[in-house]
Design a protein around this motif. Structure first.
Motif, PDB file in Angstrom:
ATOM      1  N   ASP A 127       0.803  -1.219   0.000  1.00 30.14           N
ATOM      2  CA  ASP A 127       0.000   0.000   0.000  1.00 30.14           C
ATOM      3  C   ASP A 127       0.837   1.271   0.000  1.00 30.14           C
ATOM      4  N   GLY A 128       2.166   1.164  -0.149  1.00 30.66           N
ATOM      5  CA  GLY A 128       2.926   2.401  -0.223  1.00 30.66           C
ATOM      6  C   GLY A 128       4.382   2.250   0.175  1.00 30.66           C
ATOM      7  N   LEU A 129       5.012   3.408   0.355  1.00 30.28           N
ATOM      8  CA  LEU A 129       6.448   3.492   0.609  1.00 30.28           C
ATOM      9  C   LEU A 129       6.721   4.283   1.882  1.00 30.28           C
ATOM     10  N   GLY A 130       7.692   3.808   2.639  1.00 33.97           N
ATOM     11  CA  GLY A 130       8.239   4.579   3.744  1.00 33.97           C
ATOM     12  C   GLY A 130       9.751   4.634   3.600  1.00 33.97           C
ATOM     13  N   PHE A 131      10.339   5.805   3.864  1.00 33.11           N
ATOM     14  CA  PHE A 131      11.799   5.896   3.828  1.00 33.11           C
ATOM     15  C   PHE A 131      12.264   6.920   4.856  1.00 33.11           C
ATOM     16  N   ARG A 132      13.500   6.731   5.313  1.00 36.12           N
ATOM     17  CA  ARG A 132      14.053   7.645   6.302  1.00 36.12           C
ATOM     18  C   ARG A 132      15.572   7.717   6.126  1.00 36.12           C
ATOM     19  N   TYR A 133      16.146   8.747   6.715  1.00 39.45           N
ATOM     20  CA  TYR A 133      17.595   8.926   6.742  1.00 39.45           C
ATOM     21  C   TYR A 133      18.130   8.405   8.068  1.00 39.45           C
ATOM     22  N   GLU A 134      19.273   7.711   8.004  1.00 44.20           N
ATOM     23  CA  GLU A 134      19.900   7.182   9.209  1.00 44.20           C
ATOM     24  C   GLU A 134      21.364   7.618   9.254  1.00 44.20           C
ATOM     25  N   PHE A 135      21.806   7.997  10.434  1.00 46.81           N
ATOM     26  CA  PHE A 135      23.172   8.491  10.625  1.00 46.81           C
ATOM     27  C   PHE A 135      23.879   7.573  11.618  1.00 46.81           C
ATOM     28  N   PRO A 136      24.685   6.640  11.121  1.00 50.19           N
ATOM     29  CA  PRO A 136      25.360   5.693  12.012  1.00 50.19           C
ATOM     30  C   PRO A 136      26.402   6.396  12.885  1.00 50.19           C
ATOM     31  N   HIS A 222       2.661  11.698   4.100  1.00 52.60           N
ATOM     32  CA  HIS A 222       2.672  12.003   5.539  1.00 52.60           C
ATOM     33  C   HIS A 222       4.033  11.591   6.107  1.00 52.60           C
ATOM     34  N   GLU A 223       4.102  11.414   7.410  1.00 52.06           N
ATOM     35  CA  GLU A 223       5.304  10.930   8.063  1.00 52.06           C
ATOM     36  C   GLU A 223       4.916   9.993   9.198  1.00 52.06           C
ATOM     37  N   ARG A 267       9.315   9.161   5.992  1.00 50.83           N
ATOM     38  CA  ARG A 267       8.461   9.880   5.042  1.00 50.83           C
ATOM     39  C   ARG A 267       7.590   8.837   4.353  1.00 50.83           C
ATOM     40  N   THR A 268       6.278   9.045   4.332  1.00 51.76           N
ATOM     41  CA  THR A 268       5.365   8.005   3.867  1.00 51.76           C
ATOM     42  C   THR A 268       4.580   8.454   2.649  1.00 51.76           C
ATOM     43  N   ILE A 269       4.381   7.508   1.742  1.00 50.49           N
ATOM     44  CA  ILE A 269       3.564   7.729   0.551  1.00 50.49           C
ATOM     45  C   ILE A 269       2.643   6.520   0.414  1.00 50.49           C
ATOM     46  N   LEU A 283       0.209   1.346   7.005  1.00 49.19           N
ATOM     47  CA  LEU A 283       1.608   1.627   6.721  1.00 49.19           C
ATOM     48  C   LEU A 283       2.233   2.499   7.804  1.00 49.19           C
ATOM     49  N   VAL A 284       1.529   3.555   8.218  1.00 47.59           N
ATOM     50  CA  VAL A 284       2.081   4.469   9.217  1.00 47.59           C
ATOM     51  C   VAL A 284       2.295   3.747  10.544  1.00 47.59           C
ATOM     52  N   LEU A 285       1.343   2.931  10.952  1.00 49.71           N
ATOM     53  CA  LEU A 285       1.508   2.162  12.182  1.00 49.71           C
ATOM     54  C   LEU A 285       2.661   1.170  12.064  1.00 49.71           C
ATOM     55  N   ASN A 286       2.766   0.499  10.916  1.00 48.33           N
ATOM     56  CA  ASN A 286       3.811  -0.506  10.738  1.00 48.33           C
ATOM     57  C   ASN A 286       5.213   0.081  10.782  1.00 48.33           C
ATOM     58  N   LEU A 287       5.349   1.363  10.506  1.00 45.23           N
ATOM     59  CA  LEU A 287       6.657   2.008  10.533  1.00 45.23           C
ATOM     60  C   LEU A 287       7.035   2.519  11.919  1.00 45.23           C
TER      61      LEU A 287
END
Length: 699
Positions: A127-136, A222-223, A267-269, A283-287
């Protein structure tokens, strides 16, 4: 020469293959492509059934005190994985949620910055895409300040949009419906007065943002998991139809303070060619992360009544006296009561009696504590202490009386925007609640923020809201936060966050009215991130019946108010009107008494944002179903199926519907109630009045 050219092209092709990565959703309908452009800037594309959802869009962050994360990247490593699991929420719209995705994790390095690392994690669901930036954690990165996040969402056309003006302090606007290209011309009229507001752009909009493409794709941006970060809005370039993230700043203009190891929110689409899929997406809950609490037995959905609507309409007051007072100095026992104070012991007992008689869980009381005369419109740090009642509010007697009747009291904390003061008193206030039998609190953040210059949706305030929720859990208290940041699925991790406002609720019906299409849009926008304490159930739609000086009216029919208990999901549902009004319509009130607040299943029967919604839900652990259907200002005929019922069994459906002469503006209280037998094969045609709705209980 030919061989050298061929070798060069082979090397170039190999390089591009390393940098370009693609994954598909488990059902193959969605595809994501990631690659670096010629400047070494990360980009992504998203397609649904081979149609463009997001065209090539840049990714990255601009920083203030260290070199930015925008260009000069090379791909160090890519990793692909999949997950397919199920989990059970503490409360929710369905008993079990499936978390199924394919993941791409890209590790990027900036050679010019001593091989500094950043990771971008993509999760592609059906149902969509989620992505984020990570800084190790790394030697070349520690503490840094965000100047702006530069994530882009390049639209594939001039879509129809359901949008709110971009604002750092409020979401309490009416949703505008227009093409993207029309936002700039409508912005001025979209910005209506509020007690605290900071619009930032002629083309800035808030999320969740609902879009519909000319080709019939439904897209929601959304986010998820907004933690230790500023709230994201979207800035539209209306020449290119590209959105770019716009973060809420702090008092000195910075957008965020991070320290590695860390990550941004997702960030969610969400995307589908069916509108109903947006409403059922998890999707938002799963993230968000699983719950942080080992014991969740104390977290329970709540149906409540309360001393609130009478103040909103102007019939009663929050304040005890009309005299000038100074909090902490004035002795209220020496002042003259105004005679209109709603939160008095005898009156609250009437609500407790009503709740006990009709099976409600709790009674909310606003205006019970000293200080209401001394704060609104002022910027004062210390107004409330959250433990000192007015002279006419007997805390201990009401505790005894409510316990005797089997009803819980719901606390109200208006912070007056003074966050520092609230945190100063938080432990004492929560202890006071526990000592006097309160297990839930409605908190408010009306007005401009203190410390001065901070905004409702900045990183500092977002951290405060979460601090208050986690602190409440220490005392086994549930939180319903009003005027706080809009939800991003954190109720999965912290399920004692049982409600938020963060949009125009029913109260605005007394302030001039919500548009009839308002509640046909909110489930596609505001509710994507989490439930809303919308406070439905208004049967007397003419506010002048309670306050002759207020000529506003509720822009729905009576049976649409019933339907909202199903279409506007919340584990916290209020019957907001007066007991004496419900006593006049007890046959219709029966639906509010019966309807569940926690669910095993949810089925979208019909839906189109801004026009209509019909939803069916199965009550948690019961063989009962409830259906709600609503329309905008237009009359329509809903096609209602019952295919979700167990096959081979017959049920009795009680249908609460608009009368033939009903309309939201001329005859809102006209309704009919009928019963019929239904089974899984039954389909009915149900007429809905202008601004109307219907509700069905099935047992």
């Amino acid at each position: 020469m030919y061989k050298k050219l061929l070798l060069f092209l082979t090397i170039l092709s190999s390089s591009l293959m390393v940098q370009a990565q693609e994954i598909s959703s488990p059902d193959k309908n969605l595809s994501l492509k990631f690659e670096l452009n010629d400047a070494g800037a990360p980009t992504y594309q998203l397609k649904y059934k081979k149609k463009d959802v997001i065209k090539t869009s840049k990714l990255g962050l601009e920083t203030k005190d260290v070199p930015s994360f925008l260009t000069g990247f090379t791909v160090a490593k890519t990793e692909q994985s999949s997950a397919d699991e199920s989990w059970n929420p503490v409360w929710g719209e369905q008993k079990t949620i499936r978390n199924h995705y394919n993941e791409l994790l890209v590790t990027l390095t900036q050679k010019a910055e001593k091989d500094r690392l950043i990771r971008i994690r993509f999760r592609l669901f059906d149902d969509g895409l989620g992505f984020r930036y990570e800084f190790p954690e790394q030697d070349n990165l520690n503490y840094f300040i965000i100047k702006e996040e530069r994530t882009e969402f390049a639209m594939a056309g001039d879509h129809k949009a359901f949008w709110l003006p971009g604002d750092y302090d409020t979401q309490e606007y009416s949703t505008m419906t227009s093409k993207l290209s029309e936002i700039r011309g409508l912005m001025k009229s979209a910005i209506t007065p509020n007690s605290s507001q900071t619009p930032f752009s002629d083309t800035g909009v808030q999320t969740p943002l609902m879009l519909k493409s000319p080709e019939g794709l439904y897209i929601n941006i959304h986010e998820a998991a907004l933690v230790d970060y500023s709230t994201m809005s979207l800035e539209l370039n209306d020449k290119t139809m590209v959105f770019e993230t716009h973060l809420t700043p702090d008092a000195i203009g910075d957008k965020g303070y991070l320290q590695a190891p860390t990550q941004t929110p997702w960030r969610t689409i969400i995307v589908s060619d069916k509108a109903g899929d947006i409403l059922t997406s998890k999707l938002v809950l799963n993230l968000n992360e699983p719950t942080k609490y080992k014991d969740v037995s104390w977290i329970k959905p709540v149906k409540y009544v309360g001393v609130w609507w009478e103040m909103i309409t102007g019939k009663s007051t929050w304040a005890y006296t009309d005299e000038k007072i100074q909090f902490g100095v004035t002795d209220y026992k020496k002042t003259k009561p105004n005679g209109k104070h709603g939160a008095n012991t005898a009156h609250v007992k009437e609500y407790i009696d009503f709740a006990a008689k009709h099976g409600f869980d709790a009674v909310l009381v606003e205006g019970w504590n000293e200080g209401w005369e001394d704060w609104f419109g002022k910027t004062k740090d210390y107004v409330f202490d959250f433990v000192t009642p007015y002279p006419d509010f007997d805390v201990k007697e009401l505790q005894r009386y409510a316990a005797e009747k089997g009803v819980k009291m719901m606390m109200h904390h208006e912070t007056s925007g003074s966050v520092r003061n609230y945190e100063r008193h938080l432990d004492t206030a929560y202890k006071f609640m526990v000592e006097h039998g309160y297990n839930s609190v409605k908190s408010g953040y009306v007005g401009n923020m203190i410390p001065r210059g901070e905004y409702h949706y900045g990183q500092w305030l977002n951290n405060h809201y979460l601090y208050a929720i986690k602190k409440a859990a220490d005392y086994k208290i549930m939180v319903n936060a009003h005027e706080a940041v809009r939800p991003t699925g954190l109720n999965r991790t912290y399920p004692n966050l049982i409600g938020n406002e963060s949009a125009r609720g029913t109260e605005y019906e007394s302030f001039g009215g919500n548009n009839p299409d308002h509640t046909t849009i909110l489930p596609f926008t505001r509710l994507v991130g989490g439930p809303m304490d919308y406070t439905p159930g208004i049967f007397q739609t003419k506010i002048s019946a309670y306050n002759p000086d207020n000529d506003s009216y509720v822009h729905t029919t009576l049976t649409k108010q019933l339907a909202l208990y199903v279409t506007m999901y919340s584990p916290l549902q209020m019957a907001a009107d007066f007991p004496e009004t419900y006593n006049k319509f007890m046959d219709a009130f029966q639906f509010i008494k019966d309807v569940a607040v926690d669910w095993d299943e949810t089925h979208v029967i019909e839906a189109e944002p801004g026009d209509y919604i019909t939803i069916a839900r199965k009550a948690k652990n019961k063989a009962e179903w409830y259906v709600g259907g609503i329309s905008d200002e237009n009359a329509r005929v809903a096609t209602v199926s019952f295919k979700y019922l167990p096959k081979g069994k017959t049920f009795t459906a009680t249908i609460y519907a608009d009368g033939k002469d009903a309309s939201f503006d001329k005859n809102p209280q006209s309704y009919t109630i009928r019963k019929m037998k239904v089974n899984a094969k039954t389909v009915i045609k149900q007429q809905i009045a202008p601004g109307g709705g219907f509700a069905i209980s099935i047992k």
